[in-house]
Design a protein around this motif. Sequence first.
Motif, mmCIF file in Angstrom:
data_model
loop_
_atom_site.group_PDB
_atom_site.id
_atom_site.type_symbol
_atom_site.label_atom_id
_atom_site.label_comp_id
_atom_site.label_asym_id
_atom_site.label_seq_id
_atom_site.Cartn_x
_atom_site.Cartn_y
_atom_site.Cartn_z
ATOM 1 N N GLY A 82 0.812 -1.208 0.000
ATOM 2 C CA GLY A 82 0.000 0.000 0.000
ATOM 3 C C GLY A 82 0.845 1.257 0.000
ATOM 4 O O GLY A 82 2.071 1.218 0.156
ATOM 5 N N GLU A 83 0.154 2.381 -0.171
ATOM 6 C CA GLU A 83 0.796 3.692 -0.149
ATOM 7 C C GLU A 83 0.032 4.595 0.802
ATOM 8 O O GLU A 83 -1.203 4.644 0.772
ATOM 9 N N GLY A 84 0.757 5.284 1.646
ATOM 10 C CA GLY A 84 0.154 6.234 2.568
ATOM 11 C C GLY A 84 0.672 7.634 2.339
ATOM 12 O O GLY A 84 1.324 7.918 1.317
ATOM 13 N N ARG A 85 0.423 8.503 3.296
ATOM 14 C CA ARG A 85 0.822 9.902 3.165
ATOM 15 C C ARG A 85 2.327 10.048 3.042
ATOM 16 O O ARG A 85 2.819 10.837 2.224
ATOM 17 N N ILE A 86 3.079 9.297 3.841
ATOM 18 C CA ILE A 86 4.533 9.498 3.889
ATOM 19 C C ILE A 86 5.332 8.350 3.295
ATOM 20 O O ILE A 86 6.547 8.461 3.176
ATOM 21 N N SER A 87 4.688 7.246 2.927
ATOM 22 C CA SER A 87 5.490 6.064 2.613
ATOM 23 C C SER A 87 4.778 5.102 1.677
ATOM 24 O O SER A 87 3.578 5.213 1.421
ATOM 25 N N ILE A 88 5.560 4.139 1.211
ATOM 26 C CA ILE A 88 5.076 2.996 0.453
ATOM 27 C C ILE A 88 5.502 1.752 1.228
ATOM 28 O O ILE A 88 6.637 1.692 1.737
ATOM 29 N N THR A 89 4.615 0.774 1.336
ATOM 30 C CA THR A 89 4.939 -0.401 2.139
ATOM 31 C C THR A 89 4.978 -1.654 1.274
ATOM 32 O O THR A 89 4.212 -1.812 0.327
ATOM 33 N N TYR A 90 5.895 -2.551 1.660
ATOM 34 C CA TYR A 90 6.076 -3.821 0.969
ATOM 35 C C TYR A 90 6.167 -4.945 1.994
ATOM 36 O O TYR A 90 6.637 -4.752 3.119
ATOM 37 N N ALA A 91 5.746 -6.128 1.562
ATOM 38 C CA ALA A 91 6.072 -7.333 2.312
ATOM 39 C C ALA A 91 7.502 -7.726 1.972
ATOM 40 O O ALA A 91 8.011 -7.417 0.892
ATOM 41 N N ALA A 92 8.162 -8.398 2.890
ATOM 42 C CA ALA A 92 9.545 -8.828 2.661
ATOM 43 C C ALA A 92 9.810 -10.117 3.411
ATOM 44 O O ALA A 92 9.176 -10.406 4.432
ATOM 45 N N ARG A 93 10.745 -10.886 2.893
ATOM 46 C CA ARG A 93 11.165 -12.103 3.597
ATOM 47 C C ARG A 93 12.653 -12.011 3.892
ATOM 48 O O ARG A 93 13.421 -11.384 3.153
ATOM 49 N N LEU A 94 13.045 -12.636 4.970
ATOM 50 C CA LEU A 94 14.451 -12.682 5.361
ATOM 51 C C LEU A 94 15.154 -13.767 4.563
ATOM 52 O O LEU A 94 14.761 -14.936 4.604
ATOM 53 N N ILE A 95 16.177 -13.379 3.803
ATOM 54 C CA ILE A 95 16.942 -14.351 3.022
ATOM 55 C C ILE A 95 17.991 -15.025 3.897
ATOM 56 O O ILE A 95 18.100 -16.246 3.951
ATOM 57 N N CYS A 96 18.779 -14.215 4.594
ATOM 58 C CA CYS A 96 19.815 -14.768 5.457
ATOM 59 C C CYS A 96 20.307 -13.700 6.412
ATOM 60 O O CYS A 96 20.072 -12.510 6.218
ATOM 61 N N LEU A 97 20.986 -14.153 7.441
ATOM 62 C CA LEU A 97 21.696 -13.272 8.358
ATOM 63 C C LEU A 97 23.188 -13.407 8.110
ATOM 64 O O LEU A 97 23.681 -14.493 7.798
ATOM 65 N N ARG A 98 23.901 -12.297 8.261
ATOM 66 C CA ARG A 98 25.350 -12.295 8.073
ATOM 67 C C ARG A 98 26.026 -11.613 9.256
ATOM 68 O O ARG A 98 25.386 -10.859 10.001
ATOM 69 N N GLN A 99 27.305 -11.849 9.382
ATOM 70 C CA GLN A 99 28.075 -11.170 10.422
ATOM 71 C C GLN A 99 28.230 -9.693 10.102
ATOM 72 O O GLN A 99 28.343 -8.861 10.997
ATOM 73 N N SER A 100 28.252 -9.364 8.804
ATOM 74 C CA SER A 100 28.404 -7.994 8.331
ATOM 75 C C SER A 100 27.927 -7.968 6.892
ATOM 76 O O SER A 100 27.714 -9.028 6.280
#
Length: 355
Positions: A82-100
């Motif tokens: 969706g889109e609001g007054r200040i932003s656009i929103t998306y769904a997202a999935r976590l691919i991986c975690l890294r040390q950096s």
Amino acid sequence: MEHPPDVLSFFSSVTLCGLANSSSSSESYSEPLTLVRNQSFPAKRYIWCRDECTTETDSEWDSLPFSIGKAHADFELLEWLGEGRISITYAARLICLRQSPGGETLPLSSLLCILPDEFCVKLAKVEFIRSLAREAWFYEQIAKTEGCQGIITPLCFGFFTTSLPSTLQIRAWSEIKCVPHKDDDELVYDRFYDDKAYSRAFADDQQTCRDKCPWTLDRWIARTDRSPIVGILITERLGEHFPSGSGINKLSKESEAEILDILDDLSSAGVLHGDVKFNNFLCPASSSSPPSCSFSSSSFGAICPRHSRIHAWRVIDFDRAVKWGKSIPRDVEYFTDVQRVDFECGFFWGGDWRS
């Protein structure tokens, strides 16, 4: 569901796949974009009773310190939400975690029980990065009050920014439908009521938390780097919003009591939402459909310590919120009542308490 002890400091940086594209004139390729944790934007204290002085300390009003040396997360953007007054929103999935960023991957197996299945990425429109920084601060403040984050609000994983390289573009910015209106010649689109040096509605308590904040109006106008800033707020993804066709006169007493209890919980954090309406109340992501009639239909989430039950809804969107001093009893009583009136007088169906 077990939550990490401090989800707001869980990630130091993130990489988004699917947000930025190369700005080549011949072809456009999706490029990963890395953002780092940034400072939120503290508000001034909202006041009603000017005869009493607050006893709250600087630390109670401060932004959270940067999470340095924590995990880096790679995310993939999914569908547009969706889109609001200040932003656009998306769904997202976590691919991986890294040390950096770009570093060695970390095992996810031990974290699957404490991280949501899907996330929500709230991308600030380029003109409203200050508003997203302010909203991030409210999530931090709400998290300081026990029994609020993940109970009446979604879990929030922090505010991240980066300057947009000249070789990249954010296509979503060119596709927005709600085009912002410029307030003045200083390229300031999202002025706040507490930007003014003096206001009868806000107290300047000489707190130092705003002294070096990059989002204060004078620093924002005076900045020399005018390159666009990409700013995102990451939360857990929630479900459907409160049914819009119910109408205040058709709500069951249980549903009314549920919304009012959530607003009272928000008041316990000293926060006045400022935009209490049906589409800012979402059910948890695990609910297959919004619980339109009774709070008892929710079976997911943590138990509210003030009401000894799991709330059916989570409240979102704090870019218009204000915060009062919890150490002033008369302000607590007054603003708690004001927050209830926003719902009871019908603002819940699309109003704004400032209008």
